[in-house]
Design a protein around this motif. Structure first.
Motif, PDB file in Angstrom:
ATOM      1  N   ARG A 244     -10.158 -44.809 -24.883  1.00  0.00           N
ATOM      2  CA  ARG A 244     -10.532 -43.675 -24.050  1.00  0.00           C
ATOM      3  C   ARG A 244      -9.772 -42.454 -24.538  1.00  0.00           C
ATOM      4  O   ARG A 244      -8.597 -42.540 -24.922  1.00  0.00           O
ATOM      5  CB  ARG A 244     -10.238 -43.936 -22.573  1.00  0.00           C
ATOM      6  CG  ARG A 244      -8.785 -43.895 -22.166  1.00  0.00           C
ATOM      7  CD  ARG A 244      -8.636 -44.032 -20.651  1.00  0.00           C
ATOM      8  NE  ARG A 244      -7.260 -43.818 -20.222  1.00  0.00           N
ATOM      9  CZ  ARG A 244      -6.749 -42.635 -19.890  1.00  0.00           C
ATOM     10  NH1 ARG A 244      -7.503 -41.551 -19.939  1.00  0.00           N
ATOM     11  NH2 ARG A 244      -5.496 -42.519 -19.508  1.00  0.00           N
ATOM     12  N   LEU A 245     -10.443 -41.327 -24.561  1.00  0.00           N
ATOM     13  CA  LEU A 245      -9.850 -40.106 -25.077  1.00  0.00           C
ATOM     14  C   LEU A 245      -8.882 -39.524 -24.060  1.00  0.00           C
ATOM     15  O   LEU A 245      -9.209 -39.381 -22.881  1.00  0.00           O
ATOM     16  CB  LEU A 245     -10.961 -39.094 -25.394  1.00  0.00           C
ATOM     17  CG  LEU A 245     -10.565 -37.846 -26.173  1.00  0.00           C
ATOM     18  CD1 LEU A 245      -9.952 -38.203 -27.521  1.00  0.00           C
ATOM     19  CD2 LEU A 245     -11.786 -36.946 -26.370  1.00  0.00           C
ATOM     20  N   VAL A 246      -7.688 -39.175 -24.527  1.00  0.00           N
ATOM     21  CA  VAL A 246      -6.645 -38.628 -23.667  1.00  0.00           C
ATOM     22  C   VAL A 246      -6.351 -37.175 -24.028  1.00  0.00           C
ATOM     23  O   VAL A 246      -6.099 -36.346 -23.160  1.00  0.00           O
ATOM     24  CB  VAL A 246      -5.352 -39.472 -23.776  1.00  0.00           C
ATOM     25  CG1 VAL A 246      -4.225 -38.851 -22.975  1.00  0.00           C
ATOM     26  CG2 VAL A 246      -5.616 -40.895 -23.300  1.00  0.00           C
ATOM     27  N   THR A 258      -5.345 -37.896 -29.178  1.00  0.00           N
ATOM     28  CA  THR A 258      -4.719 -39.130 -28.705  1.00  0.00           C
ATOM     29  C   THR A 258      -5.718 -39.966 -27.933  1.00  0.00           C
ATOM     30  O   THR A 258      -6.527 -39.433 -27.162  1.00  0.00           O
ATOM     31  CB  THR A 258      -3.524 -38.811 -27.780  1.00  0.00           C
ATOM     32  OG1 THR A 258      -2.628 -37.945 -28.464  1.00  0.00           O
ATOM     33  CG2 THR A 258      -2.788 -40.084 -27.385  1.00  0.00           C
ATOM     34  N   PHE A 259      -5.664 -41.279 -28.144  1.00  0.00           N
ATOM     35  CA  PHE A 259      -6.471 -42.228 -27.393  1.00  0.00           C
ATOM     36  C   PHE A 259      -5.568 -43.151 -26.575  1.00  0.00           C
ATOM     37  O   PHE A 259      -4.447 -43.461 -26.982  1.00  0.00           O
ATOM     38  CB  PHE A 259      -7.324 -43.092 -28.330  1.00  0.00           C
ATOM     39  CG  PHE A 259      -8.430 -42.350 -29.010  1.00  0.00           C
ATOM     40  CD1 PHE A 259      -9.618 -42.083 -28.351  1.00  0.00           C
ATOM     41  CD2 PHE A 259      -8.290 -41.891 -30.317  1.00  0.00           C
ATOM     42  CE1 PHE A 259     -10.647 -41.393 -28.972  1.00  0.00           C
ATOM     43  CE2 PHE A 259      -9.300 -41.211 -30.947  1.00  0.00           C
ATOM     44  CZ  PHE A 259     -10.478 -40.944 -30.280  1.00  0.00           C
ATOM     45  N   TYR A 267     -15.669 -49.031 -17.793  1.00  0.00           N
ATOM     46  CA  TYR A 267     -16.636 -47.990 -18.153  1.00  0.00           C
ATOM     47  C   TYR A 267     -18.032 -48.317 -17.618  1.00  0.00           C
ATOM     48  O   TYR A 267     -18.709 -47.467 -17.026  1.00  0.00           O
ATOM     49  CB  TYR A 267     -16.678 -47.846 -19.676  1.00  0.00           C
ATOM     50  CG  TYR A 267     -17.846 -47.050 -20.181  1.00  0.00           C
ATOM     51  CD1 TYR A 267     -17.880 -45.665 -20.063  1.00  0.00           C
ATOM     52  CD2 TYR A 267     -18.943 -47.691 -20.763  1.00  0.00           C
ATOM     53  CE1 TYR A 267     -18.968 -44.933 -20.528  1.00  0.00           C
ATOM     54  CE2 TYR A 267     -20.026 -46.973 -21.228  1.00  0.00           C
ATOM     55  CZ  TYR A 267     -20.034 -45.590 -21.104  1.00  0.00           C
ATOM     56  OH  TYR A 267     -21.121 -44.879 -21.552  1.00  0.00           O
ATOM     57  N   ALA A 268     -18.475 -49.562 -17.802  1.00  0.00           N
ATOM     58  CA  ALA A 268     -19.839 -49.940 -17.428  1.00  0.00           C
ATOM     59  C   ALA A 268     -20.092 -49.817 -15.933  1.00  0.00           C
ATOM     60  O   ALA A 268     -21.218 -49.534 -15.507  1.00  0.00           O
ATOM     61  CB  ALA A 268     -20.125 -51.369 -17.889  1.00  0.00           C
ATOM     62  N   LEU A 269     -19.046 -50.007 -15.121  1.00  0.00           N
ATOM     63  CA  LEU A 269     -19.210 -49.988 -13.665  1.00  0.00           C
ATOM     64  C   LEU A 269     -18.822 -48.656 -13.033  1.00  0.00           C
ATOM     65  O   LEU A 269     -18.814 -48.537 -11.811  1.00  0.00           O
ATOM     66  CB  LEU A 269     -18.403 -51.123 -13.032  1.00  0.00           C
ATOM     67  CG  LEU A 269     -18.823 -52.535 -13.455  1.00  0.00           C
ATOM     68  CD1 LEU A 269     -18.019 -53.581 -12.691  1.00  0.00           C
ATOM     69  CD2 LEU A 269     -20.317 -52.766 -13.265  1.00  0.00           C
ATOM     70  N   SER A 311      -7.422 -36.960 -17.202  1.00  0.00           N
ATOM     71  CA  SER A 311      -7.422 -37.380 -15.801  1.00  0.00           C
ATOM     72  C   SER A 311      -8.618 -38.228 -15.419  1.00  0.00           C
ATOM     73  O   SER A 311      -8.726 -38.652 -14.270  1.00  0.00           O
ATOM     74  CB  SER A 311      -7.379 -36.139 -14.900  1.00  0.00           C
ATOM     75  OG  SER A 311      -6.230 -35.379 -15.143  1.00  0.00           O
ATOM     76  N   ARG A 312      -9.535 -38.444 -16.336  1.00  0.00           N
ATOM     77  CA  ARG A 312     -10.711 -39.254 -16.027  1.00  0.00           C
ATOM     78  C   ARG A 312     -10.945 -40.262 -17.143  1.00  0.00           C
ATOM     79  O   ARG A 312     -10.309 -40.201 -18.205  1.00  0.00           O
ATOM     80  CB  ARG A 312     -11.954 -38.378 -15.849  1.00  0.00           C
ATOM     81  CG  ARG A 312     -12.435 -37.709 -17.139  1.00  0.00           C
ATOM     82  CD  ARG A 312     -13.756 -36.989 -16.935  1.00  0.00           C
ATOM     83  NE  ARG A 312     -14.226 -36.318 -18.145  1.00  0.00           N
ATOM     84  CZ  ARG A 312     -14.972 -36.882 -19.072  1.00  0.00           C
ATOM     85  NH1 ARG A 312     -15.309 -38.169 -18.977  1.00  0.00           N
ATOM     86  NH2 ARG A 312     -15.374 -36.186 -20.130  1.00  0.00           N
ATOM     87  N   LEU A 313     -11.843 -41.186 -16.908  1.00  0.00           N
ATOM     88  CA  LEU A 313     -12.218 -42.141 -17.944  1.00  0.00           C
ATOM     89  C   LEU A 313     -13.194 -41.470 -18.896  1.00  0.00           C
ATOM     90  O   LEU A 313     -14.311 -41.112 -18.512  1.00  0.00           O
ATOM     91  CB  LEU A 313     -12.863 -43.383 -17.320  1.00  0.00           C
ATOM     92  CG  LEU A 313     -13.421 -44.420 -18.306  1.00  0.00           C
ATOM     93  CD1 LEU A 313     -12.353 -44.869 -19.288  1.00  0.00           C
ATOM     94  CD2 LEU A 313     -13.979 -45.617 -17.560  1.00  0.00           C
ATOM     95  N   CYS A 314     -12.774 -41.270 -20.126  1.00  0.00           N
ATOM     96  CA  CYS A 314     -13.623 -40.652 -21.152  1.00  0.00           C
ATOM     97  C   CYS A 314     -13.721 -41.613 -22.325  1.00  0.00           C
ATOM     98  O   CYS A 314     -12.889 -41.617 -23.239  1.00  0.00           O
ATOM     99  CB  CYS A 314     -13.054 -39.303 -21.592  1.00  0.00           C
ATOM    100  SG  CYS A 314     -14.082 -38.435 -22.799  1.00  0.00           S
TER     101      CYS A 314
END
Length: 524
Positions: A244-246, A258-259, A267-269, A311-314
């Motif tokens: 996930r991208l940070v 940074t990851f 992610y899927a849910l 701050s989010r799932l990317c």
């Protein structure tokens, strides 16, 4: 049947139906109020012993034999339906128990819904058995009719608060113009970044973590429905580590940033549900706001949240236009590049039934968590999997057991040919953006095999894997066909972004092998 073990609302209503009485007639016969009978028909169970005794007396003494027989048939039918439903539910729960990847998703859902262990399994099983036959397929068909342009227009209105310097990637190609939902900026376009270790330098932070909280009910319900649909449609859902991208650090000739790590199930849910929610709202003609898009309002409500990747799932990935040099010959009047485009299959979780470049992949570690953060590592692996037939690097089929799946001794014949001739081909990142449909990061790239001996020796071994419904061929010299392809509404946003950027870069470096429409981009 002259005895009922327990009077439920359903059985009280059955007795009324068997007697063929109105609410008023039935209430008078029983000596209860009309409202009480109406409540039974609404699902409110008889509560007092007196009410149940009145129903016993009615069944045994106050109705005709014909009515009693009708009641018996109704109860027998209800009993049979309940037994069948119980069998279906047990079968569904067994199916959920036997799939380890679904098991990981159920555990995740129990945790994030703050449920007792096993609750998610029961909820998903009930959702699975309650769906009407064909309902899932009908819903998928309806979603598939929502094209890229409709989604792009809808998201343009939803995310109208663009900060200065950012815009949605659009382009003119020949006589046509297209728009996408890729949020980008000029510094992220035309990167011409060769994917070598010197340029491809993203770091891994094991300390980067997301705050977890209990999901709201609508998010829980959507996740339950996603799992049921996954099973009903036989879609592949495999849990795995996912980058996930940070932190974003992208510039011409440089990919840094940074990851962190997350899981594919997470992610899927969550974020992956945004595309289906958007398509459902557009397909049914709803106004696009927080009431019709509650998941979007929760996970990614404005442009600031799109850009705040820390701050989010990317999650996201890399996708590349592949161009393979071919010589002139009996089948071609002049030398060209073969351009490959895939139609995604129906069993993939991402961009199903859409056009995309190939390879297209999620960015995830294969064996070395830190070194695999390189975008080039992901693209080489996906070339092996999606184009050269390496099943053992496909994490949806089996878990990798090799210490180094990309070791030279394990490479496919085409990849070994390329590895032994590093000057015969190149990989470049051509652009970067954030996909407003899903919040994903997208590294648009170009793979160019410049030595036409590769096609002569290895062309017959190139074939798309299970993720593709079909693989289309285009010539880099066929301007008319390429213009028509650009305007195809079946493109996914990220697929069209990568195709246009790849075509633009290929025109700069491809020489006489390229006669493609000129691509001029702009930010909308």
């Amino acid at each position: 049947m002259d005895v009922v073990d327990d009077w439920t609302a359903e059985r009280a209503a059955m007795l009324q139906a068997a007697c063929r009485m109105t609410n008023e007639q039935f209430a008078e016969k029983l000596g209860v109020s009309t409202r009480t009978v109406a409540n039974w028909n609404s699902g409110v169970h008889p509560r007092t012993a007196e009410m149940k005794a009145s129903l016993d007396t009615m069944l045994q003494e106050k109705i005709t034999d014909a009515a009693r027989a009708r009641f018996r048939l109704m109860v027998e039918a209800e009993t049979a339906r309940t037994a069948a439903a119980d069998r279906d539910l047990n079968a569904a729960e067994q199916r959920l128990t036997n799939d380890p990847n679904i098991g990981a998703a159920l555990d995740w859902l129990d945790q994030h819904a703050n449920w007792a262990p096993g609750t998610a399994r029961k909820r998903v099983a009930r959702e699975l058995v309650s769906a009407e036959p064909g309902e899932v397929n009908d819903r998928r068909q309806l979603r598939s009719k929502v094209d890229r342009e409709q989604a792009s227009a809808a998201l343009r209105a939803f995310y109208a608060d663009l900060p200065d310097g950012y815009g949605r990637y659009s382009a003119h190609a020949g006589d046509g113009s297209v728009c996408t939902s890729i949020l980008t900026r000029p510094e992220w376009i035309d990167l011409a970044c060769t994917l070598t270790p010197a340029n491809d330098q993203a770091d891994l932070s094991r300390k980067a973590s997301l705050q977890t909280s209990v999901l709201p009910e609508y998010a829980i319900s959507a996740a339950v429905r996603r799992l049921a649909e996954t099973l009903e449609a036989n879609t592949r859902l495999v849990d795995a580590d996912l980058y996930r991208l940070v932190e974003i650090d992208v510039a011409p000739g440089k990919l840094a940033g940074t990851f962190g790590l997350t899981s594919f199930v997470h992610y899927a849910l969550t974020m992956d549900l945004l595309e289906a929610e958007l398509a459902d709202a557009i397909a049914t003609g709803k106004a696009l706001d927080s009431s019709s898009l509650p998941l979007r309002a929760h996970y990614m409500p404005d442009t600031a949240s799109v850009l705040d990747v820390r701050s989010r799932l990317c999650a996201g990935g890399a996708l590349a236009l592949t161009a393979i040099a071919r010589p002139a010959g009996m089948r071609r009047r002049k030398a060209d590049y073969l351009l490959l485009v895939q139609e995604r299959g129906g069993r993939v979780l991402n961009a199903a039934r859409r056009l995309a470049v190939i390879p297209k992949s999620f960015h995830e570690p294969l064996s070395d968590f830190r070194e695999d953060t390189q975008i080039g590592s992901t693209l080489r692996r996906e070339m092996e999997e999606e184009l050269f037939g390496r099943d053992d690097v496909d994490g949806t089929i089996s878990s990798p057991r090799s210490a180094d799946p990309m070791h030279p001794s394990r490479l496919s014949t085409p990849m070994r040919w390329l590895s032994e001739r590093p000057d015969s081909w190149r990989m470049e990142c051509t652009g970067f953006g954030l996909n407003l449909v899903s919040g994903n990061y997208e590294y648009a790239s170009l793979v160019v095999i410049e030595d036409d001996e590769f096609w002569a020796e290895c062309g017959g071994e190139i074939a798309a894997n299970w993720e593709s419904e079909s693989l289309r061929q285009y010539s880099s010299t066929d301007r008319e066909m390429l213009e028509e392809l650009v305007s195809d509404k079946a493109w996914s946003n990220e697929g069209l972004f990568a195709f246009l950027q790849g075509l633009r870069r290929l025109a700069e470096i491809g020489g006489e092998r390229v006669d493609a429409p000129t691509v001029d981009w702009e930010l909308d």
